[in-house]
Design a protein around this motif. Structure first.
Motif, short mmCIF file in Angstrom:
data_model
loop_
_atom_site.label_atom_id
_atom_site.label_comp_id
_atom_site.label_asym_id
_atom_site.label_seq_id
_atom_site.Cartn_x
_atom_site.Cartn_y
_atom_site.Cartn_z
N GLY A 131 -68.09 118.50 -61.04
CA GLY A 131 -68.47 119.82 -60.27
C GLY A 131 -69.67 120.22 -60.87
N VAL A 132 -69.16 120.32 -62.56
CA VAL A 132 -71.08 120.59 -63.69
C VAL A 132 -71.25 119.12 -64.20
CG1 VAL A 132 -69.46 122.51 -63.44
CG2 VAL A 132 -68.61 120.97 -65.45
N SER A 133 -70.97 118.07 -64.05
CA SER A 133 -71.30 116.62 -64.21
C SER A 133 -71.34 115.77 -63.25
CB SER A 133 -70.96 116.55 -65.37
OG SER A 133 -69.50 115.91 -65.07
N ASP A 134 -72.88 115.17 -63.92
CA ASP A 134 -72.67 113.60 -63.74
C ASP A 134 -72.74 112.49 -64.25
OD1 ASP A 134 -75.16 113.81 -65.14
OD2 ASP A 134 -76.63 113.83 -63.00
N ALA A 135 -72.77 110.89 -64.09
CA ALA A 135 -72.63 110.10 -65.80
C ALA A 135 -73.88 110.15 -66.29
CB ALA A 135 -72.97 108.79 -64.54
N LEU A 136 -75.61 110.46 -66.22
CA LEU A 136 -76.17 111.13 -67.23
C LEU A 136 -75.90 112.17 -68.03
CD1 LEU A 136 -79.54 110.13 -65.51
CD2 LEU A 136 -78.51 108.81 -67.21
#
Length: 444
Positions: A131-136
């Motif tokens: 909910g606070v991050s993605d891969a990049l």
């Protein structure tokens, strides 16, 4: 810095998955050469928690009234593990894949794995709430952690680290038309259109070797690497064939599954492919890489592999579809409907969402040297036990080498089956990169 607010729709969807689907996190793995100690990593984690508002937050409230709250957030936990052999970092990742985040305390945890058989080699593994991050976001975060580690061991006196501004929900950063009534209706139409396309195309999948209810599913992983020579061959061949690495990876997974489904028979195989997009430069205003958040979208494509379909023909078909959906703004509509898609699959856990899924962040543009520390490898994967029957990979390329982490829901796909499928994908890539070999269609 106080950064309290209600969760946006995408953030709500991710927390729903965190609470209802056991795990739904982004795990990032760095192999680091250098004298990395628990004390140094501990200090670096404290600094990044202060810098990133969402890492200094927790999630409180019931599913219908979720909020980010700064007060009461626990420090990022750090576990230290000693392993004898290099490959054993994968054991720790498997543990992390199946350990949920207690979002009422904090939204990130870390493990430092010391490899005893090698001099000054460690793995840093972080698990971050999706909910606070993605891969990049997570790859950039590892670079930031290592930069702080370098400054700490160098004795550099750091002033208090400035906190970044907290981002609003991604829905507020989408183009203006998405916020109108017609924008919301277009999202509903996309939801209905994809449902109709799925019924019309009837894509085949790996299905269930063994069915288990959601509460009894776990997440597995298979890791593979393509050496720099093969990685470059793949990049060069994609250019010559007028396609992309993303599309080629999709084609490799699709052909592998189609061959398993066809079982040597001459038959057409209908398939579907879920691809992911970075939205940072498409938002208003554009978001820089230093900010963390769910800043990505996905789209589902449908394809038919005929008995005479060539590999590169399929790859170009995937590329054309991805180009078309970006022009028609479907990636923004998927954001609008993400919560509804997740509610659907939680309600119908025996539904297979796609034949394959490919997340590829491409070339990782971060430094490899941080003073006494050298970043030798970095890769990521998303934990997943909900989406059973899907053949999924997470790809990154660093220092010329492609790293592939395949994830799957157990027991719908067994470990042995997954190992075989992954080996076949690698063989497929080797085969299509060799100009002297004629790629064999699915009735091999």
């Amino acid at each position: 810095m106080i950064a309290n607010r209600k969760l946006g729709r995408v953030e709500q969807a991710m927390e729903t998955l965190n609470r209802c689907a056991k795990t739904w996190n982004v795990i990032t793995i760095s192999r680091i050469k250098g004298p990395l100690s628990e004390e140094v990593v501990r200090q670096a984690l404290d600094l990044i928690q202060h810098r990133h508002p969402r890492l200094n937050s927790r999630i409180v409230g019931s599913l219908n009234s979720l909020r980010f709250q700064t007060e009461g957030t626990a420090k990022i936990s750090l576990r230290v593990v000693n392993k004898l052999d290099n490959w054993q970092w994968q054991e720790v990742v498997h543990e992390e894949l199946n350990e949920e985040i207690d979002s009422s305390k904090n939204l990130l945890r870390a493990v430092l794995v010391h490899i005893l058989s090698e001099d000054h080699v460690s793995y840093l593994i972080t698990t971050v709430h999706h909910g606070v991050s993605d891969a990049l976001s997570c790859v950039r975060l590892h670079s930031e952690i290592l930069e702080y580690c370098h400054k700490i061991v160098s004795g550099e006196v750091m002033n208090p680290v400035a906190s970044l501004d907290a981002l609003p929900p991604i829905e507020e950063l989408l183009p203006k038309w998405t916020k109108s009534f017609s924008g919301r209706i277009s999202g509903v139409f996309l939801f209905l259109r994809l449902g109709f396309q799925k019924i019309w195309n009837r894509p085949e999948t790996l299905g269930f070797e063994k069915y288990a209810p959601l509460a009894k599913r776990t997440c597995g992983m298979v890791h593979r690497q393509l050496d720099p020579e093969l990685t470059q061959q793949l990049v060069n061949r994609c250019r010559q064939e007028n396609t992309t690495v993303q599309s080629a990876l999709c084609a490799a997974l699709l052909f592998t599954v189609a061959r398993k489904i066809a079982k040597g028979k001459r038959k057409d195989v209908r398939v579907s492919c879920l691809s992911y997009f970075d939205l940072r430069k498409r938002l208003e205003p554009a978001i820089t890489d230093e900010h963390m958040g769910v800043l990505a979208s996905s789209i589902l494509g449908f394809h038919t592999i005929h008995t005479n379909t060539s590999f590169w023909e399929l790859a170009r078909d995937v590329k054309q579809h991805l180009e078309a959906v970006t022009k028609h703004n479907d990636i923004f509509k998927m954001i609008l409907m993400s919560k509804d898609f997740i509610k659907f699959f939680l309600a119908v856990p025996n539904e297979v969402s796609a034949t394959v899924s490919v997340s590829n962040i491409g070339k990782v543009n971060i430094p490899n040297v941080y003073g006494a520390f050298e970043l030798e490898e970095i890769s990521y994967l998303g934990s997943n036990s909900l989406y059973a029957g899907v053949f999924a990979t997470n790809a990154s390329t660093f220092q010329g080498k492609m790293l592939l982490n395949f994830v799957f829901s157990l027991p719908s796909i067994s470990q042995d089956t997954m190992e075989t499928l992954v080996n076949n994908v690698v063989s497929c890539i080797i085969e299509v990169c060799d100009f002297n070999v004629v790629f064999t269609p699915i009735h091999k």
